[in-house]
Enzyme design. Structure first.
Site: not given
Length: 92
Positions: A47, A59
């Site tokens: 997250e 990411y």
């Protein structure tokens, strides 16, 4: 890393500012994913705070995809609540 059966979650991945953009985070991520693969992990989650643009770009570049949001997950000192964005990558 935290793993349960065939799933794992990155809890923290940090590179000191003066060492960023030198491939260190990518190397750490790849080493971790290799270890997780050996343990039979199929899916990796993480997250990121919705306002953390560098982490989101990193990411996504590493092949993670956005899957959901946790509204108002992070509390900022200024009183602002920021959502967490959940990302996933299949690693096996």
């Amino acid at each position: 890393w935290q793993s349960v059966k065939e799933e794992a979650e990155i809890l923290t991945l940090v590179v000191e500012k003066k060492y960023q953009n030198k491939g260190i985070a990518t190397a750490l991520l790849n080493a971790g994913m290799a270890e997780l693969k050996e343990r039979g992990v199929l899916t990796l989650f993480l997250e990121v705070a919705e306002d953390n643009e560098p982490a989101k770009r990193f990411y996504i570049k590493q092949g993670f995809r956005f899957v959901s949001t946790r509204p108002r997950y992070y509390f900022r000192v200024n009183g602002e609540d920021v959502s967490a964005l959940i990302f996933q990558k299949n690693i096996l």
